[in-house]
Design an enzyme around this catalytic site. Structure first.
Site, PDB file in Angstrom:
ATOM      1  N   THR A  50       3.335 -40.519 -29.208  1.00 34.90           N
ATOM      2  CA  THR A  50       4.729 -40.511 -28.752  1.00 34.90           C
ATOM      3  C   THR A  50       4.985 -39.383 -27.764  1.00 34.90           C
ATOM      4  O   THR A  50       4.424 -38.297 -27.913  1.00 34.90           O
ATOM      5  CB  THR A  50       5.671 -40.354 -29.963  1.00 34.90           C
ATOM      6  N   GLY A  89       3.007 -34.929 -35.974  1.00 34.02           N
ATOM      7  CA  GLY A  89       3.044 -34.056 -37.129  1.00 34.02           C
ATOM      8  C   GLY A  89       1.893 -33.056 -37.096  1.00 34.02           C
ATOM      9  O   GLY A  89       0.768 -33.405 -36.759  1.00 34.02           O
ATOM     10  N   GLU A 331       5.848 -44.791 -37.108  1.00 34.17           N
ATOM     11  CA  GLU A 331       4.808 -45.791 -37.312  1.00 34.17           C
ATOM     12  C   GLU A 331       5.292 -47.176 -36.893  1.00 34.17           C
ATOM     13  O   GLU A 331       4.804 -48.181 -37.383  1.00 34.17           O
ATOM     14  CB  GLU A 331       4.361 -45.787 -38.770  1.00 34.17           C
TER      15      GLU A 331
END
Ligand SMILES: CCCCCCCCCC/C=C\CCCCCCCC(=O)SCCNC(=O)CCNC(=O)[C@H](O)C(C)(C)COP(=O)(O)OP(=O)(O)OC[C@H]1O[C@@H](n2cnc3c(N)ncnc32)[C@H](O)[C@@H]1OP(=O)(O)O
Ligand SMILES: Cc1cc2nc3c(=O)[nH]c(=O)nc-3n(C[C@H](O)[C@H](O)[C@H](O)COP(=O)(O)OP(=O)(O)OC[C@H]3O[C@@H](n4cnc5c(N)ncnc54)[C@H](O)[C@@H]3O)c2cc1C
Length: 572
Positions: A50, A89, A331
């Site tokens: 992303t 993350g 996701e």
């Protein structure tokens, strides 16, 4: 402090995406070079796909990887502000490597999105490497334990062999070798499949807390002069919580099925058989969206059913919600996933079935529906008799609702085209119907899998109570979506009235087993981390103890009195 077993952690992406992506897309040489040190946490990685400007639209991602044959290197670059990698993350402060998804350029041509292993921090000093600008994206709704980060690459060079080349390849002279299937580079199916099980766990935890608390909480009067009843005896409390309990069992079985299906089909893919990849993609995308949307709403129902104490962090319900809710976004954003399942699978299958093709897998019912359309319709045309006791007939009702909504979506596209709209516009102007079709398809899959699971239960008493839960799940879904069934001619108003009455009976039937059914999830107090959901039901003493531990109570008079209140008084 000890790591809570279920809290998000900075290593989640390393474990949940970096390692699995290596397993799925690295060559044996790359496994040797990267997987071993990653397994030993020497390499700590994240999955950087992303960007600030794009998360859903993968083809719109801007990061480039340009092959330089003179040095046998790729040059990774973030050309614009919107191309900065954003959200991964563990990227901000934890990871020293990233799997970066970038548009591959070689010999003057762009070959689309591919995966590259990019070192981002020095393995010893952890200082960002030259050309790497990396940091945390700042406070979020939750996930405060995770350093979701940003990554700006300024002409960073990596060796040719850092492109994950199990499927696609770049030769030393820059020649691009296509993968056996372009779909193999998408990834993400693994985590989407796992998230279905996460939905079940979130529901199991939430309804365990709420039902146990509802068994120990006494409030108001049911019969004047009598002691205050357990709030679990109120029909409205049962109507809130028992469908959540039923969904927790339903999603547990679906989560197991999804994991088994992922394992089976990814095994076929590793063996070179890609034929089932569309089914796996459609199922994982659809069920990820269906179960997370349902669980997200249900956690809030459980929190509110606990009254004021549900809003206390001591209940654990606020934390469960805050940690679960991003599953509807990450996701694969849920609406987009539902559209994928409809547009790339259901409508395609509908069209194949309409020309007589025998379909397999979760869409085989569309062949049956297509054959049905060719038979003369019964004169009555009315809804078939409805049994509120027979699970198989309810499965068939959900199947027919799904077939009806898939047909409605397909026909909407056809009508839009006949109005002269382009393909893209026709699809966009049918997207509400497409999402409804996917939702109905997934709902049918969940009900069917629940009923199929009952066939595997030998113990008569267990089978009986699970059958009651399955009935409640199916009938509650029928009641909540009665518009679909009425519109499809599958339900009449008198039948809908009978369904509501049957639901009330089932709530009463389940009341004696409700606490045992949540105990059966076997979630110990440490895993629940909830004062309200304690196994021993000793809520009030532990709630008082929990409050006493609050940092604000470290002193009898808080410093704010002296710093603010007292000076304020003197000025008034
Ligand atoms: C060793 C292992 C240890 C394991 C331990 C586990 C411990 C776990 C603990 C931690 C748990 C969790 C950690 C993870 C936390 C979550 C972090 C979140 C991470 C992210 O969010 S990553 C980024 C996610 N982003 C997305 O999902 C992007 C969504 N967008 C898309 O997927 C695409 O843009 C698209 C919507 C699919 C559209 O793409 P595109 O326009 O290119 O494609 P088309 O629609 O034209 O379709 C073309 C063709 O491809 C097929 N297809 C599309 N996607 C897939 C896929 N994923 N797989 C297979 N096939 C796909 C599609 O069906 C079309 O096929 P057709 O041509 O019709 O035949
Ligand atoms: C907690 C968290 C952790 C994350 N971790 C990672 C990570 O580790 N790695 C990573 O790469 N990413 C990660 N992400 C990013 C995540 O994958 C994206 O946020 C997600 O894919 C959605 O993309 P987006 O944010 O661009 O939303 P958008 O796609 O901009 O969505 C915004 C709205 O537009 C709508 N929309 C978009 N496209 C369409 C369409 N074609 N048709 C109809 N409607 C559409 C959506 O339905 C939505 O309502 C994380 C995000 C969060 C919240």
């Amino acid at each position: 402090s000890c790591v809570h077993p279920d809290r998000p952690e900075p290593l989640d992406l390393h474990l949940g995406m970096f390692l699995p992506t290596l397993l799925n897309q690295a060559t044996p040489e790359q496994m040797e070079r990267f997987f071993t040190p990653a397994w030993n946490l020497r390499i700590i990685g994240t999955y950087a796909q992303t960007e600030m400007g794009h998360g859903t639209h993968l083809r719109g991602l801007e990061t480039t990887a340009t092959f330089d044959p003179s040095t046998q290197e790729f040059v990774l670059h973030s050309p614009t502000i919107s191309s900065i990698k954003w959200w991964p993350g563990g990227l901000g402060k934890t990871s020293n490597h990233a799997i970066v998804l970038a548009q591959l350029h070689t010999q003057g041509r762009c070959h689309g999105l591919h995966a590259f292993i990019v070192p981002i921090r020095d393995m010893d000093t952890h200082v960002p490497l030259p050309g790497v600008v990396v940091g945390d994206i700042g406070p979020k709704f939750g996930f405060s334990e995770v350093d979701n980060g940003f990554l700006k690459l300024e002409h960073v060079r990596i060796p040719l062999d850092n492109m994950l080349m199990k499927f696609a390849k770049v030769e030393p002279d820059g020649t691009y070798v296509k993968p056996p299937s372009a779909k193999l580079t998408y990834g993400m199916v693994f985590i989407r499949s796992m998230i279905v099980g996460q939905s079940a766990l979130a529901l199991a935890k939430s309804c365990t807390i709420a039902i146990r608390y509802s068994a120990v909480r006494h409030q108001s009067e049911l019969r004047p002069g009598e002691p205050e009843p357990q709030i679990l005896n109120y029909q409205t409390q049962q109507h809130k919580l028992f469908p959540v309990l039923a969904a927790a069992y339903a999603f547990t079985f679906v989560g197991q099925y999804m994991k088994d299906t992922y394992r089976r089909i990814s095994g076929d893919i590793h063996a070179g058989d890609y034929s089932q990849l569309p089914e796996l993609h459609a199922l994982s995308a659809g069920l990820k969206a269906f179960t997370t949307w349902a669980a997200n709403a249900a956690i809030e129902v459980c929190r509110m059913s606990c009254g004021g104490h549900g809003y206390s962090r001591s209940s654990a319900l606020p934390d469960i919600y805050v940690e679960f809710t991003p599953t509807c976004t990450y996701e694969g954003e849920n609406t987009v996933m539902m559209l994928q399942t409809a547009s790339r699978y259901l409508v395609k299958s509908y069209r194949q079935a309409s020309v007589g093709q025998r379909l397999q897998g979760s869409v085989s019912y569309l062949s049956e529906a297509a054959a049905q359309r060719l038979r003369p319709r019964p004169v009555s045309g009315g809804a078939a008799p409805l049994s509120t006791q027979d699970l198989l007939s309810l499965v068939h009702l959900y199947q027919r609702r799904a077939a009806s909504l898939v047909e409605l979506a397909a026909k909407s596209i056809q009508q839009e085209l006949q109005r002269g709209r382009s393909q893209e516009e026709a699809w966009n102007h049918s997207s509400i119907d497409l999402v409804r079709a996917s939702d109905a398809h997934c709902h049918f899959v969940v009900v069917k899998l629940f009923v199929d699971k009952l066939e595997q239960v030998d113990d008569a008493a267990v089978k009986a109570v699970l059958s009651t839960l399955a009935l409640l799940y199916a009938l509650k879904g029928l009641a909540d979506n009665s518009g679909d069934f009425l519109q499809a001619g599958l339900l009449t108003v008198p039948q809908a009235t009978r369904v509501s009455a049957r639901i009330k009976e089932l709530l009463e039937e389940l009341r004696p087993d409700a606490v045992a059914l949540v105990d059966a999830f076997d979630l110990n107090d440490r895993k629940l981390n909830s004062v309200l959901g304690r196994y021993d039901g000793n809520v009030y003493e532990h709630l008082y103890e929990w409050a006493r531990q609050s940092p604000l109570n470290a002193t009898e008079v808080h410093e704010s009195f002296h710093k603010y209140l007292k000076p304020l008084r003197s000025r008034l």
